[in-house]
Design an enzyme around this catalytic site. Structure first.
Site, PDB file in Angstrom:
ATOM      1  N   GLY A  17      -1.964 -12.055   5.248  1.00  0.00           N
ATOM      2  CA  GLY A  17      -2.964 -11.766   6.279  1.00  0.00           C
ATOM      3  C   GLY A  17      -4.276 -12.534   6.122  1.00  0.00           C
ATOM      4  N   ILE A  18      -5.371 -11.827   6.341  1.00  0.00           N
ATOM      5  CA  ILE A  18      -6.709 -12.439   6.320  1.00  0.00           C
ATOM      6  C   ILE A  18      -7.043 -12.970   4.927  1.00  0.00           C
ATOM      7  CG2 ILE A  18      -9.181 -11.909   6.532  1.00  0.00           C
ATOM      8  CD1 ILE A  18      -8.369  -9.858   8.753  1.00  0.00           C
ATOM      9  N   TYR A 149     -10.213   5.590   7.844  1.00  0.00           N
ATOM     10  CA  TYR A 149     -10.335   4.130   7.673  1.00  0.00           C
ATOM     11  C   TYR A 149     -11.710   3.659   8.143  1.00  0.00           C
ATOM     12  CZ  TYR A 149      -9.580  -0.860   8.547  1.00  0.00           C
ATOM     13  OH  TYR A 149      -9.706  -2.233   8.566  1.00  0.00           O
TER      14      TYR A 149
HETATM   15  N1  LIG Z   1      -5.813  -7.049  10.701  1.00  0.00           N
HETATM   16  C1  LIG Z   1      -6.814  -6.517  11.344  1.00  0.00           C
HETATM   17  O1  LIG Z   1      -6.748  -6.278  12.558  1.00  0.00           O
HETATM   18  C2  LIG Z   1      -8.102  -6.200  10.638  1.00  0.00           C
HETATM   19  C3  LIG Z   1      -9.223  -5.898  11.418  1.00  0.00           C
HETATM   20  C4  LIG Z   1     -10.426  -5.593  10.784  1.00  0.00           C
HETATM   21  C5  LIG Z   1     -10.486  -5.617   9.391  1.00  0.00           C
HETATM   22  N2  LIG Z   1      -9.390  -5.904   8.671  1.00  0.00           N
HETATM   23  C6  LIG Z   1      -9.524  -5.920   7.214  1.00  0.00           C
HETATM   24  O2  LIG Z   1      -9.063  -7.148   6.702  1.00  0.00           O
HETATM   25  C7  LIG Z   1      -8.558  -6.968   5.384  1.00  0.00           C
HETATM   26  C8  LIG Z   1      -7.175  -7.556   5.274  1.00  0.00           C
HETATM   27  O3  LIG Z   1      -6.354  -6.938   6.235  1.00  0.00           O
HETATM   28  P1  LIG Z   1      -5.001  -7.597   6.738  1.00  0.00           P
HETATM   29  O4  LIG Z   1      -4.798  -7.149   8.114  1.00  0.00           O
HETATM   30  O5  LIG Z   1      -4.977  -9.029   6.389  1.00  0.00           O
HETATM   31  O6  LIG Z   1      -3.969  -6.763   5.812  1.00  0.00           O
HETATM   32  P2  LIG Z   1      -2.597  -7.147   5.127  1.00  0.00           P
HETATM   33  O7  LIG Z   1      -1.881  -8.210   5.873  1.00  0.00           O
HETATM   34  O8  LIG Z   1      -1.913  -5.841   4.910  1.00  0.00           O
HETATM   35  O9  LIG Z   1      -3.070  -7.721   3.722  1.00  0.00           O
HETATM   36  C9  LIG Z   1      -3.651  -6.877   2.789  1.00  0.00           C
HETATM   37  C10 LIG Z   1      -3.693  -7.580   1.447  1.00  0.00           C
HETATM   38  O10 LIG Z   1      -4.336  -6.712   0.528  1.00  0.00           O
HETATM   39  C11 LIG Z   1      -3.450  -6.453  -0.573  1.00  0.00           C
HETATM   40  N3  LIG Z   1      -3.746  -5.104  -1.051  1.00  0.00           N
HETATM   41  C12 LIG Z   1      -3.666  -3.936  -0.379  1.00  0.00           C
HETATM   42  N4  LIG Z   1      -4.014  -2.924  -1.171  1.00  0.00           N
HETATM   43  C13 LIG Z   1      -4.322  -3.451  -2.373  1.00  0.00           C
HETATM   44  C14 LIG Z   1      -4.746  -2.924  -3.615  1.00  0.00           C
HETATM   45  N5  LIG Z   1      -4.897  -1.597  -3.775  1.00  0.00           N
HETATM   46  N6  LIG Z   1      -4.986  -3.767  -4.640  1.00  0.00           N
HETATM   47  C15 LIG Z   1      -4.823  -5.097  -4.493  1.00  0.00           C
HETATM   48  N7  LIG Z   1      -4.421  -5.661  -3.345  1.00  0.00           N
HETATM   49  C16 LIG Z   1      -4.165  -4.851  -2.313  1.00  0.00           C
HETATM   50  C17 LIG Z   1      -2.053  -6.656  -0.007  1.00  0.00           C
HETATM   51  O11 LIG Z   1      -1.101  -6.963  -0.997  1.00  0.00           O
HETATM   52  P3  LIG Z   1      -0.234  -5.810  -1.719  1.00  0.00           P
HETATM   53  O12 LIG Z   1       0.187  -4.831  -0.634  1.00  0.00           O
HETATM   54  O13 LIG Z   1       0.907  -6.529  -2.349  1.00  0.00           O
HETATM   55  O14 LIG Z   1      -1.135  -5.174  -2.701  1.00  0.00           O
HETATM   56  C18 LIG Z   1      -2.318  -7.873   0.877  1.00  0.00           C
HETATM   57  O15 LIG Z   1      -2.402  -9.039   0.083  1.00  0.00           O
HETATM   58  C19 LIG Z   1      -8.659  -5.466   5.111  1.00  0.00           C
HETATM   59  O16 LIG Z   1      -9.871  -5.178   4.447  1.00  0.00           O
HETATM   60  C20 LIG Z   1      -8.695  -4.872   6.510  1.00  0.00           C
HETATM   61  O17 LIG Z   1      -9.294  -3.618   6.521  1.00  0.00           O
HETATM   62  C21 LIG Z   1      -8.201  -6.196   9.251  1.00  0.00           C
END
Ligand SMILES: NC(=O)c1ccc[n+]([C@@H]2O[C@H](COP(=O)([O-])OP(=O)(O)OC[C@H]3O[C@@H](n4cnc5c(N)ncnc54)[C@H](OP(=O)(O)O)[C@@H]3O)[C@@H](O)[C@H]2O)c1
Length: 248
Positions: A17-18, A149
């Protein structure tokens, strides 16, 4: 010359992801990037994609894992110039169904995990470093069933203000990047199956003035801006990258 030539960066949750898009861009700008996450296969695949990267398996909610992560950074001997505290989890649960487990999991990772990620980095952060916390437009939208969240991300936004003040004496800037809905495995994972995930993506895209979800690379571009000297007079702020969602 890249914007981050010779720098060392850490991206928590850098395997998908991000976080992965951020790690790719930081490396493309010349940084050596450490990434962390809980799944080994995803981490190994990410290192192959990023190039100049070191993966350390670990959970940001586990303080012993954070210690191991920072030992690896310390062993490289260059300190840390960029910290993108990105790892978080999300889940839709309406108020009447919130459990202790849901609350503890989200606050344990998103708030407590982010806090100790930054606290334990302090001895390694070089003067002039940039810390970027990943926020969310959810902080000001009041979306149903997203309360825990959104509250966790409001805490993150608040941390950026306090820590910007606390670290200014070392020339360390602290900002939040605030993405709108972004097309990632994490977003799709909010739905129970691929069909409902497609519906969710469509529903969210329709609310965005630009009419679509962000691509992770678009958030990564803002991360590079905040990580580099291009943003040398920006601290304590929240940079929205939301297609206008919370702006118009
Ligand atoms: N996608 C959206 O629409 C969106 C919008 C606003 C903000 N965000 C924010 O952007 C960030 C990334 O989101 P994303 O959508 O890219 O999510 P994602 O695709 O689920 O990626 C999350 C990443 O964080 C890791 N992770 C999760 N829990 C963890 C932990 N306890 N320790 C270490 N690593 C951990 C995951 O790997 P593992 O599961 O293997 O640990 C993965 O590498 C987050 O902070 C999210 O709140 C996302």
């Amino acid at each position: 010359m890249g914007l981050l030539e010779g720098k060392t960066a850490l991206v928590t949750g850098g395997s998908t992801g991000i976080g992965l898009a951020g790690a790719v861009r930081l490396a493309a700008e010349g940084a050596h990037v450490f990434i962390t996450g809980r799944r080994r296969t995803e981490l190994d695949a990410a290192v192959a994609t990023i190039g100049s990267a070191t993966a350390v398996l670990g959970d940001i909610a586990d303080l012993a894992d954070l210690d191991r992560l920072y030992e690896a950074v310390r062993d490289r001997g260059q300190g840390l110039d960029v910290l993108f505290a990105n790892a978080s989890v999300a889940e839709f649960v309406p108020l009447e169904r919130i459990t202790e487990e849901h609350f503890d999991a989200l606050f344990g990772i998103n708030v407590r995990g982010t806090l100790f990620t930054v606290q334990k980095a302090l001895p390694l952060l070089n003067d002039g470093a940039s810390v970027i916390l990943n926020g969310s437009t959810s902080v000001d939208s009041g979306e149903e069933a997203f309360g825990v969240y959104a509250a966790s991300k409001a805490a993150t936004r608040s941390f950026a203000r306090t820590w910007a003040n606390e670290l200014k004496g070392r020339g360390i800037r602290v900002n939040a990047v605030t993405p709108g809905p972004t097309d990632t495995p994490g977003l799709s994972g909010l739905a129970p199956d691929p069909e409902q995930a497609a519906g969710l993506r469509q529903h969210l895209a329709a609310q965005v003035p630009l009419g679509r979800l962000a691509r992770p690379e678009e958030i990564a571009a803002a991360v590079v801006f905040l990580a580099s000297e291009q943003s040398s007079f920006v601290t304590g702020s929240s940079l929205y990258v939301d297609g206008g969602l919370n702006q118009v």
